[in-house]
Write an enzyme that holds these catalytic residues in place. Structure first.
Site, PDB file in Angstrom:
ATOM      1  N   ASP A 517       0.815  -1.214   0.000  1.00 53.29           N
ATOM      2  CA  ASP A 517       0.000   0.000   0.000  1.00 53.29           C
ATOM      3  C   ASP A 517       0.850   1.266   0.000  1.00 53.29           C
ATOM      4  O   ASP A 517       1.957   1.304   0.511  1.00 53.29           O
ATOM      5  CB  ASP A 517      -0.944   0.021   1.205  1.00 53.29           C
ATOM      6  CG  ASP A 517      -0.206  -0.109   2.528  1.00 53.29           C
ATOM      7  OD1 ASP A 517       0.660  -0.999   2.633  1.00 53.29           O
ATOM      8  OD2 ASP A 517      -0.483   0.667   3.460  1.00 53.29           O
ATOM      9  N   GLU A 518       0.293   2.303  -0.590  1.00 54.18           N
ATOM     10  CA  GLU A 518       0.759   3.694  -0.489  1.00 54.18           C
ATOM     11  C   GLU A 518       2.210   3.906  -0.915  1.00 54.18           C
ATOM     12  O   GLU A 518       2.943   4.667  -0.303  1.00 54.18           O
ATOM     13  CB  GLU A 518       0.528   4.221   0.921  1.00 54.18           C
ATOM     14  CG  GLU A 518      -0.943   4.263   1.292  1.00 54.18           C
ATOM     15  CD  GLU A 518      -1.235   4.916   2.626  1.00 54.18           C
ATOM     16  OE1 GLU A 518      -2.206   5.687   2.689  1.00 54.18           O
ATOM     17  OE2 GLU A 518      -0.507   4.653   3.603  1.00 54.18           O
TER      18      GLU A 518
END
Length: 864
Positions: A517-518
């Site tokens: 993620d991210e």
């Protein structure tokens, strides 16, 4: 004064106070756009420092403090603020500093990005360093209750924008919200099992368990039976008693649609209870359903009934983040107990993040010697720098890890409760703890002249000059470089050691969670525009975008991959790395590969491009930002789609719209137990009819792909959750509502159909059925289940009651009927139990609270 005396004096005597002036800076003339605030949104804070000790004239000191918002401008020329890394900043005097006179208060106004809507945005444990002194924590900030160093958020500052349509939680608004939930008679909920079975038929009798039970076990492994009987004993049930309970397995007793792991039959009769499991997991769940009927204490009478049951989803998960802040092994074991009690079977263990690495890996001691510890070491060769209110020392939950023995104990404990442990070592983003640890390892071995060993597990390209800012304000060292063979060596080593521990515990590593993620530079997001653009808009921050890079864009190693055509562009590197990690995991016999959906979004093609047998995604798109549509797109590509939506299933979000609550709120302003209970996981668009977006407004949602949801997971991220008590407050009791939805499909849940649109204006959901189901569930919690959490030592959140005064008479209610309510008319000196029939007369200031089922703890006190 010596440097140490300066530090000691300031730390002991400096009063710190934050007062929010406005959350609506752009509306009130602040230059948010020019100050490079994302979405041109900023706030104004008055930081007041009061010297309660002797005068201090020194200019050679710094206050290190934690701010989860980037500070854009300081409006007092005597001071300056510098960002260090993550949420760590320094406040220090300029040449114009005039000293702190004895008793003097100095106001330091500063502008921060975004807004501060909850008091827990302000982190504790600021500390002082003067010259080469030992850092000292400022005593006035050494508190877990932020009200010790903040003023209440007043006026309309609880609103994100002036147009915010949320309803502020007050005694009156809580009363109105609870008004459709009546106290049911004890007999009405006696036969209620949580989570709700497929079929329950009451047969009209009662059984006393006062003399205990005797279990005839022909179904369960010894460890599982011991787990169940230990829980029974906590209720006061003698498991060496008289009443017979028989357990056995018979798959032939189940209909074809219920031939699934976890299915069971429960038959409670006057002379005997029989539990039939489709498998041993089903027999275990049948025992848990029997326990669901039990109370606590001496009186133990349950109704006779017949239950036929099977799970809704194969994947019924809870994720706990121990990277941002650590949570003790004991708290994790208590969580596993409750997961088993409510038939949840996947424990997603988020073991690393930028702020900490939390599991021992044999052969890589730096990961825990350095990566698990936070303290004031600017070189970061002995620990990571402090984050998220952990302060300068490592004697708190900012630091900590699970030894191999601890991890094995957790695995054994989970196995005995039918729970799979899914480890997540987040990569390539959110990996700063690993990167810094491996840099320390590199330095140690390089200095010893062993360059081959030094390079073996290095995670960052030393020639990478990428200018990147991550979501939590870290730089390029937040990322494992996906273009280095040594990064894959590291992954192979970690998976090998984790798999060995799972094998030793008799729980083979079945799922590897990659994270993913991210992995982005937030400065390249849609909330910014180029400062030199000819077509500017007022609602974006001005920034020199030419100075910003995508992650790895300036890494020669990654540039080579692009030049060779192995990767299409830098955005595809995260997915590319995921494919290679899946190859490693598959080579170790790991069947399932799992990731957060955004980390795989740039991959072309379907799930079958991975080496793993199955690929799962935790879908964490917000529903009102298109998540109700995107989830089915993932499922249609062959991914096992696990609903993990933050606006309903993130337990780090506040329980209610009250600045006194704890939590982050980027996805929603509030998720209480009732909202989580009302989540429709298989028909995601339906939620648009029963809930609102983060600003209290309606939204529209519909699905466009013919696909289905595989499972459901509730998440607890730990940025604002530093202690075990805070952790359990955030998780319990709302995780029980998540368990209900993961196991049982409500009568009010509509079948998902492509193209059917839902909104606040549609009338497609049977809300009367939803309210009726919630009322029974809430009464069962308030009258029975919360007492069991007390018996297990769980620090659950006691709901804040609602109240109003009409014609001088006090009226009170609560979201979970059955808990005792109290009121005080003398400022809290004396408390009286509320009795609706007595119609208590009150006047003046009235305070109210609720009491935990065991009478030992209280809700927050609020006033009328």
């Amino acid at each position: 004064m010596t440097d140490q005396q300066v530090a000691d004096t300031l730390a002991a005597n400096l009063g710190v106070n934050y007062q929010l002036v406005t959350n609506h800076g752009a509306n009130e003339g602040l230059k948010c756009q020019e100050l490079q605030a994302e979405w041109a949104s900023c706030d104004l804070i008055n930081l007041t420092l009061t010297n309660n000790g002797p005068a201090v004239d020194s200019k050679d000191w710094k206050i290190y403090f934690h701010s989860v918002r980037m500070i854009l401008e300081v409006q007092n020329e005597q001071f300056k603020v510098t960002h260090v890394t993550g949420d760590l900043h320094t406040l220090e005097p300029t040449d114009k500093f005039e000293g702190f006179a004895e008793g003097e208060s100095v106001v330091i106004p500063y502008i921060g990005e975004y807004w501060k809507l909850f008091e827990t945005d302000y982190m504790p444990r600021s500390y002082v360093v003067a010259g080469d002194s030992t850092p000292e924590t400022i005593v006035s900030t050494d508190h877990e209750d932020p009200s010790a160093y903040t003023n209440p958020i007043e006026g309309d500052n609880w609103k994100r924008t002036p147009a915010d349509n949320n309803v502020l939680a007050t005694a009156q608004s809580r009363f109105e919200k609870n008004s459709d939930v009546d106290l049911l008679a004890k007999e009405e909920v006696a036969g209620t099992i949580i989570p709700t079975p497929l079929s329950t038929k009451l047969t009209g009798g009662k059984v006393s368990l006062a003399n205990g039970i005797s279990i005839e076990n022909k179904a369960l492994p010894t460890s599982m039976l011991e787990a169940a009987t230990t829980r029974m004993a906590s209720f006061g049930i003698d498991t060496n008693g008289d009443y017979p309970v028989k357990l056995y397995l018979d798959p032939s007793r189940f209909s074809q649609e219920n031939k699934v792991s976890g299915a069971y039959l429960l038959d409670v009769r006057d002379g005997v209870t029989t539990v039939v499991g489709y498998d041993y997991q089903g027999a275990f769940y049948g025992l848990q359903s029997l326990m669901s009927l039990m109370g606590t204490g001496a009186e133990q009478t349950i109704p006779t009934l017949k239950v036929s049951d099977a799970p809704r989803f194969d994947y019924r998960g809870v994720m706990v983040d121990v990277g941002r802040n650590f949570h003790s092994k004991e708290a994790i074991l208590r969580t596993l107990d409750q997961m088993a009690a409510f038939k949840m079977n996947k424990f997603h263990f988020h073991l690393s993040d930028d702020e900490g690495w939390r599991v021992e890996i044999p052969g890589l001691p730096e990961l825990t010697e350095i990566g698990s510890q936070r303290c004031h070491d600017l070189s970061e060769t002995t620990c990571l720098l402090p984050q998220l209110g952990s302060g300068p020392t490592s004697d708190n939950f900012g630091s900590g890890y699970y030894s191999t023995e601890d991890y094995l104990e957790i695995l054994h404990y989970a196995k005995a409760r039918g729970i799979e442990v899914i480890p997540e070592l987040d990569m390539p983003a959110h990996s700063r703890a690993a990167v810094i640890s491996m840099e320390a390892r590199y330095k140690r071995l390089a200095e010893a002249g062993d360059m081959a060993a030094a390079e073996q597990y290095r995670l960052t390209d030393p020639q990478d000059t990428s200018n990147v800012t991550t979501v939590q304000f870290y730089d390029k060292y937040s990322f494992i470089n996906p273009c280095m063979d040594s990064s894959l060596n590291f992954v192979d080593k970690v998976i090998t050691e984790i798999a060995a521990m799972h094998k030793q515990a008799g729980m083979p590593l079945n799922t590897w969670h990659y994270g993913a993620d991210e992995a982005k530079n937030i400065k390249l997001g849609a909330g910014f525009q180029d400062v030199n653009s000819d077509e500017k808009v007022a609602w974006k921050g001005d920034l020199d975008l030419s100075a910003q890079d995508k992650p790895f864009a300036q890494s020669p190693m990654c540039q080579k991959l692009l030049e060779n055509g192995e990767v299409e562009d830098f955005a595809h590197l995260v997915g590319y790395f995921g494919l290679r990690v899946s190859e490693i995991a598959a080579s170790k016999g790991v069947a399932n590969f799992q990731a957060w959906n955004d980390g795989l979004k740039y991959l072309k093609g379907d799930a079958d491009q991975f080496a793993s047998e199955n690929v799962r995604v935790n879908h964490w798109d917000v529903l009102y930002w298109g998540g109700g549509t995107a989830a089915y797109d993932w499922a249609a590509k062959g991914y096992d789609m696990i609903a993990s939506n933050p606006d309903y299933l993130y337990m780090d979000m506040p329980y209610e719209v009250d600045p006194k609550e704890r939590g982050y709120y980027w996805a929603t302003r509030a998720t209480d137990t009732r909202k989580m209970f009302g989540f429709a996981p298989e028909n995601l668009p339906q939620n648009a009819e029963t809930s609102v977006d983060r600003d209290g407004n309606g939204f529209v949602s519909k699905g466009n792909a013919d696909a289905s949801i595989y499972g459901m997971s509730a998440q607890l991220w730990s940025e604002t959750v530093r202690t075990d008590e805070q952790y359990e407050y955030m998780v319990f009791p709302r995780v029980i509502a998540a368990a209900q939805r993961a196991w049982h499909e409500g009568e009010w849940e509509n079948e998902y159909k492509v193209g059917v649109e839902y909104s606040q204006q549609t009338q497609l959901v049977d809300k009367e059925a939803l309210t009726a189901e919630w009322q029974r569930f809430a009464n069962t919690l308030g009258q029975r289940e919360l007492a069991k959490l007390d018996a297990a030592g769980v620090n659950y959140r006691v709901p804040v009651p609602g109240a109003k005064v009409e014609a001088g008479v006090l009226h009170m209610n609560i979201s979970m009927p059955g808990l005792v309510l109290q009121y005080s008319t003398d400022g809290g000196e004396n408390w009286t139990n509320y009795d609706a029939k007595a119609k208590p007369a009150v006047s003046g200031d009235v305070q109210i609270r609720a009491i935990s089922a065991n009478g030992q703890r209280f809700s927050r006190v609020t006033s009328l």
